[in-house]
Design a protein around this motif. Structure first.
Motif, PDB file in Angstrom:
ATOM      1  N   ARG A 136       0.818  -1.186  -0.062  1.00  9.08           N
ATOM      2  CA  ARG A 136      -0.181   0.097   0.055  1.00  9.08           C
ATOM      3  C   ARG A 136       0.852   1.267   0.043  1.00  9.08           C
ATOM      4  O   ARG A 136       0.590   2.322  -0.660  1.00  9.08           O
ATOM      5  CB  ARG A 136      -0.962  -0.006   1.008  1.00  9.08           C
ATOM      6  CG  ARG A 136      -1.914   1.054   1.261  1.00  9.08           C
ATOM      7  CD  ARG A 136      -2.673   1.080   2.589  1.00  9.08           C
ATOM      8  NE  ARG A 136      -3.147   2.464   2.958  1.00  9.08           N
ATOM      9  CZ  ARG A 136      -3.861   2.693   3.893  1.00  9.08           C
ATOM     10  NH1 ARG A 136      -4.100   1.781   4.759  1.00  9.08           N
ATOM     11  NH2 ARG A 136      -4.189   3.975   4.488  1.00  9.08           N
ATOM     12  N   TYR A 137       2.017   1.067   0.690  1.00  6.70           N
ATOM     13  CA  TYR A 137       2.894   2.344   0.727  1.00  6.70           C
ATOM     14  C   TYR A 137       3.352   2.791  -0.673  1.00  6.70           C
ATOM     15  O   TYR A 137       3.268   3.862  -1.147  1.00  6.70           O
ATOM     16  CB  TYR A 137       4.089   2.100   1.679  1.00  6.70           C
ATOM     17  CG  TYR A 137       3.690   2.018   3.076  1.00  6.70           C
ATOM     18  CD1 TYR A 137       3.017   0.919   3.715  1.00  6.70           C
ATOM     19  CD2 TYR A 137       4.121   3.243   3.987  1.00  6.70           C
ATOM     20  CE1 TYR A 137       2.592   0.956   4.982  1.00  6.70           C
ATOM     21  CE2 TYR A 137       3.799   3.191   5.277  1.00  6.70           C
ATOM     22  CZ  TYR A 137       3.164   2.187   6.000  1.00  6.70           C
ATOM     23  OH  TYR A 137       2.850   1.983   7.138  1.00  6.70           O
ATOM     24  N   VAL A 138       3.752   1.915  -1.466  1.00  3.98           N
ATOM     25  CA  VAL A 138       4.307   1.961  -2.615  1.00  3.98           C
ATOM     26  C   VAL A 138       2.996   2.473  -3.763  1.00  3.98           C
ATOM     27  O   VAL A 138       3.227   3.373  -4.671  1.00  3.98           O
ATOM     28  CB  VAL A 138       4.854   0.649  -3.361  1.00  3.98           C
ATOM     29  CG1 VAL A 138       5.282   0.777  -4.878  1.00  3.98           C
ATOM     30  CG2 VAL A 138       6.042   0.169  -2.473  1.00  3.98           C
ATOM     31  N   ASP A 170       2.669   6.131  -2.909  1.00  2.00           N
ATOM     32  CA  ASP A 170       3.773   6.750  -3.629  1.00  2.00           C
ATOM     33  C   ASP A 170       3.352   7.187  -4.947  1.00  2.00           C
ATOM     34  O   ASP A 170       3.435   8.075  -5.773  1.00  2.00           O
ATOM     35  CB  ASP A 170       4.999   6.121  -3.517  1.00  2.00           C
ATOM     36  CG  ASP A 170       5.679   5.989  -1.999  1.00  2.00           C
ATOM     37  OD1 ASP A 170       5.159   6.732  -1.359  1.00  2.00           O
ATOM     38  OD2 ASP A 170       6.506   5.230  -1.671  1.00  2.00           O
ATOM     39  N   ASP A 177      -9.240   4.700   2.917  1.00  2.00           N
ATOM     40  CA  ASP A 177      -8.802   5.348   4.093  1.00  2.00           C
ATOM     41  C   ASP A 177     -10.091   6.248   4.528  1.00  2.00           C
ATOM     42  O   ASP A 177     -11.123   6.633   3.735  1.00  2.00           O
ATOM     43  CB  ASP A 177      -7.436   6.127   4.260  1.00  2.00           C
ATOM     44  CG  ASP A 177      -7.343   7.336   3.093  1.00  2.00           C
ATOM     45  OD1 ASP A 177      -8.472   7.869   2.965  1.00  2.00           O
ATOM     46  OD2 ASP A 177      -6.228   7.531   2.814  1.00  2.00           O
ATOM     47  N   ARG A 178      -9.854   6.749   5.796  1.00  2.00           N
ATOM     48  CA  ARG A 178     -10.983   7.550   6.382  1.00  2.00           C
ATOM     49  C   ARG A 178     -11.384   8.899   5.606  1.00  2.00           C
ATOM     50  O   ARG A 178     -12.423   9.139   5.411  1.00  2.00           O
ATOM     51  CB  ARG A 178     -10.778   7.907   7.833  1.00  2.00           C
ATOM     52  CG  ARG A 178     -12.009   8.796   8.419  1.00  2.00           C
ATOM     53  CD  ARG A 178     -13.317   8.223   8.484  1.00  2.00           C
ATOM     54  NE  ARG A 178     -13.098   6.842   8.975  1.00  2.00           N
ATOM     55  CZ  ARG A 178     -14.463   5.730   8.905  1.00  2.00           C
ATOM     56  NH1 ARG A 178     -15.399   6.384   8.335  1.00  2.00           N
ATOM     57  NH2 ARG A 178     -14.229   4.798   9.457  1.00  2.00           N
ATOM     58  N   ARG A 215       9.428   4.509   7.459  1.00  2.00           N
ATOM     59  CA  ARG A 215       8.037   5.235   7.767  1.00  2.00           C
ATOM     60  C   ARG A 215       6.927   4.244   7.904  1.00  2.00           C
ATOM     61  O   ARG A 215       5.655   4.528   8.083  1.00  2.00           O
ATOM     62  CB  ARG A 215       7.960   5.804   6.475  1.00  2.00           C
ATOM     63  CG  ARG A 215       7.524   4.746   5.096  1.00  2.00           C
ATOM     64  CD  ARG A 215       7.236   5.424   3.794  1.00  2.00           C
ATOM     65  NE  ARG A 215       7.111   4.613   2.751  1.00  2.00           N
ATOM     66  CZ  ARG A 215       6.724   4.738   1.471  1.00  2.00           C
ATOM     67  NH1 ARG A 215       6.389   5.937   1.216  1.00  2.00           N
ATOM     68  NH2 ARG A 215       6.604   3.993   0.565  1.00  2.00           N
ATOM     69  N   GLY A 256      -9.350   2.843  12.024  1.00  2.00           N
ATOM     70  CA  GLY A 256     -10.710   3.249  11.658  1.00  2.00           C
ATOM     71  C   GLY A 256     -10.279   4.780  11.149  1.00  2.00           C
ATOM     72  O   GLY A 256     -11.590   5.061  10.294  1.00  2.00           O
ATOM     73  N   CYS A 257      -9.302   5.218  11.341  1.00  2.00           N
ATOM     74  CA  CYS A 257      -9.244   6.629  10.754  1.00  2.00           C
ATOM     75  C   CYS A 257      -7.581   7.022  10.216  1.00  2.00           C
ATOM     76  O   CYS A 257      -7.626   7.719   9.369  1.00  2.00           O
ATOM     77  CB  CYS A 257      -9.684   7.636  11.584  1.00  2.00           C
ATOM     78  SG  CYS A 257      -8.613   7.901  13.289  1.00  2.00           S
ATOM     79  N   GLU A 258      -6.932   6.391  10.984  1.00  2.00           N
ATOM     80  CA  GLU A 258      -5.348   6.710  10.831  1.00  2.00           C
ATOM     81  C   GLU A 258      -5.113   8.199  10.945  1.00  2.00           C
ATOM     82  O   GLU A 258      -3.980   8.916  10.125  1.00  2.00           O
ATOM     83  CB  GLU A 258      -5.103   6.425   9.249  1.00  2.00           C
ATOM     84  CG  GLU A 258      -5.104   4.683   9.055  1.00  2.00           C
ATOM     85  CD  GLU A 258      -4.636   4.058   7.608  1.00  2.00           C
ATOM     86  OE1 GLU A 258      -3.743   3.813   7.440  1.00  2.00           O
ATOM     87  OE2 GLU A 258      -5.796   4.483   6.807  1.00  2.00           O
TER      88      GLU A 258
END
Lengths: 732, 160
Positions: free
Chosen positions: A83-85, A88, A243-244, B22, B41-43
């Motif tokens: 997910r990080y890549v 990016d 994501d939220r 990171r 839930g939200c990060e």
């Protein structure tokens, strides 16, 4: 496992001049980037089961092509090893946007020169109006005409678990597996089958432990569609968890506005009423929104007796996220009616509880066909009101309110009563199946379509099955949420699951009990008619000493001389009533701090009638969750955009959900004396809390501030809003 | 992307892992160590679903980097619950009081409540509400959750 990330528009409306994915594709670990040009043409057929294929099909491109239509509109999908890549690389997708004027304001959209979608004149997505001529005389002769205007801000479902899914395409056999966060596993499969042109039995959808839905997860969204299409481009497990920020800015929103006119006679009896309703369809409503909008108009009379009514509704395209169902999609009818009743009470100088007594239906008035032609049955509107008034000690509170005012403290009380069509008999929601298997060991499994998203369908199913077979709950297990294992059913929506599951289990258990009796009779050498099935065993009533346990019956059924039959049954239930009407009255008391504008809820009472309760914990849990969502909608939650359509609340730090310090202890009163026409008399209860609460809170706040001549017309009633009204309204 | 070798005791077991600088603590726990009971839930550090204990203190696993727990002790919901499935008193109270519905926020609440009761075995209602105000639930309206904590305070027995 591959991971997907969406590239989303930062602008509410813009032409897409170009999309350059080269740099993103060059990042180590990136497997590919898909744009609308790559996948939009692969859609075979796209429509929603809830509304069928014949309603107007509003534009719904999987990925934006040519134009972006809200801030958050998905433009491209990046697929990478982690997910990080993926995130990016998403930042390296170069989209050249040419900004266009965004259509944001609901009212201005109707007259805007800009069109959200070409070909949809006036930005009207859907509209409906009933005749009004027959009301003229009532309004002309009315002792009082009350006019109110109410604006409900955008607020959203906000399941704590965001949307997301894993798709896995198996090229060798052309099959697709999907792990989805959905309220409707079987419908998700039907939808995917149509979308991809892949046979339904080649698709398996698994939904387990969905972390809240509240309507948002009934239908497949564009992100789901893109992942389903992407699956065949990346034949490996491919995961997307939003994501939220994405959930807030791009999943859905509900924003409404209405103008109400009520004609009352000198005694305060409503003679006629109308509502003109506007609903934000956003850019991409799912599904076609006319049904829920029309419901606002048709249910607007609510628990009131008046017989002359009319409504108009328009769903308006704007450059904001699309409308999807949210817990009680027609809730605006209750907000508009109940706020208007309180405004009427203040205008004509009648107590709001007394005004309701003069206008509300009691159980003895039912069945009653309302002013818009809906027939209400099996409810207790006035009775729940009286119960709630008694519990809250209404007269005592009025005295306390007077005393507090004398000390410069502002208490208020708000009432909200509603009637709610649960378990509607729409074609796609009208039937439900169950399979019950007594395993060879005598334990029981009940298989249901499921879709539970925190509404305790597992507990409910086990309890109902144990009751229907008269076995201990401890021996019953349930399997739900897997299309490969469970009978077809349309998932959890419209407060249907309790009644429909009860029906499916009732029908199936009846067959199974006969089968148990047959097998036991055979084993005991008696006629099946003399066999009793009770207490986890089968026996001859006259000779219970020879009782066979369910395990012994199962042994005979699977391994005895008549083993062909086994001990399993499947059946479907089809609901007959057009709706199962449920109702409730909410009463809320508040104190408003006129220096800070802060509202503190003192008491919250719900008197409700969902028929006999299968499980009081589940009923009260559903009510509490809904009420607190409604409190959030009344006081805190606001998905706001600026004039250019930029979202202003994209974290839970800006979008305020109620927390433990914001909510009162909720007091429940249950009326079980008007069972509905469905199995067990059970009626739906999943949505009502969220329908009743916004108006109860809004009315309580308005009541607290009535000495200042303040009429509150927009939600949420944030401290800033209240202080502005207090400043504008003067010091009374 | 620079990587770091870290050593951390997770739920009583020492783990040595190589992590990108990171990588969040939550992603370390969920993706590298397979401890998916910690939910995101939200990060943004606002919902509390990812609450874990670091050296006994409640933290948001989404707001910490994995490298920050080098040398520390981390306890997740898997470490609070027992491997044989016997519920802790906090977990049993949540079940008995209908303190969870979809269950997504529950691990964070259980972690927060467990830490609260260790610090303050008899919190009053205001202390309970304040202590839980950083954990969001969208299903229960908090009614059963607050009741669960009150029941623990008053010493009600919970069978597993």
């Amino acid at each position: 496992m591959l991971h997907a990330c969406f590239v989303r528009s930062p602008l509410a409306r813009a032409r897409i001049a170009s999309v350059d994915v080269e740099k993103a594709c060059a990042v180590a670990g990136v497997r590919g980037v898909l744009t609308g040009a790559d996948i939009n043409g692969e859609v075979v057929d796209l429509w929603y089961s809830q509304v069928g294929p014949d309603v107007p099909r509003t534009p719904l491109p999987p990925l934006a092509e040519g134009e972006v239509r809200f801030a958050g509109d998905p433009v491209a999908l990046v697929v990478a090893d982690d997910r990080y890549v993926a995130e990016d690389a998403a930042e390296l997708v170069a989209v050249d946007y040419e900004p266009l004027d965004a259509v944001v304001d609901l009212h201005a959209a109707l007259d805007s020169d800009s069109l959200v979608h070409e070909g949809w004149a006036g930005n009207v997505c859907a509209e409906l109006a009933t005749p009004t001529d027959h009301l003229a005389e009532a309004f002309a002769n009315a002792a009082h005409v009350v006019e109110t205007e109410i604006h409900q801000q955008a607020y959203v479902a906000c399941p704590l678990e965001t949307r997301g899914l894993v798709v896995e395409w198996s090229p060798a056999d052309g099959s697709l597996s999907v792990w989805a966060s959905s309220q409707s596993p079987h419908d998700f499969r039907q939808f995917a089958s149509r979308l991809l042109g892949v046979a339904e039995h080649k698709i398996r959808v698994i939904c387990q432990d969905t972390g809240g839905g509240f309507g948002q997860k009934i239908n497949a969204h564009r992100e789901d569609i893109v992942l389903l299409l992407a699956a065949r481009h990346f034949p490996a497990p491919l995961k997307y968890i939003e994501d939220r920020r994405e959930n807030l800015m791009a999943s859905s929103s509900r924003r409404e506005s209405g103008r109400v006119r009520m004609a009352l006679n000198a005694e305060g009896v409503v003679q006629a009423a109308t509502i003109d309703h506007l609903s934000n369809a956003g850019a991409y409503p799912i599904p076609y929104p006319l049904i829920s909008s029309a419901a606002v108009g048709a249910i607007f009379p609510g628990p009131l007796k008046y017989q002359l009514g009319a409504f108009s509704t328009k769903c308006v395209f704007t450059n904001t996220p699309g409308l999807t169902a949210y817990r009680g999609p027609w809730e605006f009818e209750t907000l508009a009616r109940e706020v208007s009743l309180d405004a009427a009470a203040r205008q004509i100088g009648v107590d709001p509880a007394e005004l309701r007594r003069r206008n509300m239906l009691s159980r003895h008035d039912l069945p009653h066909t309302n002013a818009l032609g809906m027939t209400l049955t099996d409810m207790t509107p006035l009775e729940t009101l009286e119960l709630a008034l008694e519990a809250v000690e209404y007269e005592v509170f009025r005295q306390e309110q007077d005393e507090a005012r004398a000390q410069g403290r502002y208490l208020g009380i708000g009432i909200s009563s509603y009637v709610e069509p649960t378990t509607t008999n729409m074609p796609h929601h009208g039937s439900e199946g169950a399979t019950i298997r007594v395993e060879p060991s005598g334990t029981v499994n009940v298989y249901l379509a499921g879709g539970s998203a925190g509404n305790s369908l597992e507990t409910t199913a086990i309890q109902l099955t144990a009751d229907a077979l008269d076995v201990d709950v401890g021996v019953v297990n349930t399997v739900q949420g897997d299309t490969a294992l469970t009978p077809f059913g349309s998932g959890t929506a419209g407060s249907r699951s309790g009644s429909m599951v009860a029906g499916a289990i009732r029908e199936t258990a009846a067959i199974l009990r006969n089968r148990i009796a047959e097998v036991a009779a055979d084993a005991l050498g008696v006629r099946a008619e003399v066999i009793e099935v009770a207490g986890g065993s089968a026996f001859v009533e006259a000779n219970p000493i020879n009782a066979l346990t369910l395990a012994e019956v199962a042994h005979h059924a699977y391994f005895g001389k008549d083993a062909a039959g086994g001990l399993e049954a499947s059946a479907r239930y089809h609901t007959q009533a057009p709706n199962l009407w449920a109702n409730a009255s909410h009463i809320c008391t508040v104190e408003v701090d006129i220096e800070t504008g802060l509202v503190r809820i003192l008491r919250y009472v719900v008197a409700e009638d969902c028929g006999p309760m299968i499980n009081p914990n589940v009923v009260e849990g559903q009510i509490a969750g809904g009420v607190v969502q409604g409190i959030g909608g009344a006081l805190l939650e606001h998905f706001e955009w600026d004039v250019d359509g930029n979202p202003l609340a994209t974290t839970f730090v800006d979008y305020l959900l109620p927390s433990t310090t914001d909510v009162p202890i909720i007091e429940y009163l249950h009326m079980e004396g008007s069972p509905g026409p469905g199995p067990g008399g059970f009626k739906g209860v999943g949505e009502g809390g969220a329908i009743g609460a916004p108006a109860a809170v809004a009315n309580a706040v308005a009541d607290a501030l009535s000495p200042f001549g303040v009429e509150l017309r927009e939600l949420p009633l944030s401290p800033a809003t209240l202080l502005r009204h207090l400043a504008d309204g003067g010091a009374g | 992307m620079s990587e770091h070798e870290i050593s951390v005791v997770v739920n009583g077991a020492r783990r040595s892992v190589r992590v990108p600088s990171r990588l969040s603590l939550a992603d370390l726990l969920r993706d590298k160590l397979g401890l998916t009971g910690t939910h995101l839930g939200c990060e943004h550090g606002a919902c509390g679903a990812c609450s874990v204990l670091v050296n006994g203190e409640v933290v948001r696993a989404c707001l910490m980097f994995a490298v920050q727990v080098d040398g520390d002790e981390v306890t997740t919901i898997e470490g609070i619950g027992s491997e044989d499935g016997v519920l802790t008193p906090v977990q049993a109270a949540f079940r008995d009081c209908h303190g969870l519905q979809c269950g997504f926020c529950t691990p964070g609440f259980v972690v927060t409540v467990t830490a609260l009761l260790e610090r303050n075995p008899a919190p009053d209602d205001g202390e309970i509400r304040t202590a839980l105000s950083g954990n969001l639930c969208r299903c229960t309206g908090y009614q059963g959750i607050i009741e669960a904590v009150r029941s623990l305070r008053s010493g009600v027995e919970h069978a597993d």
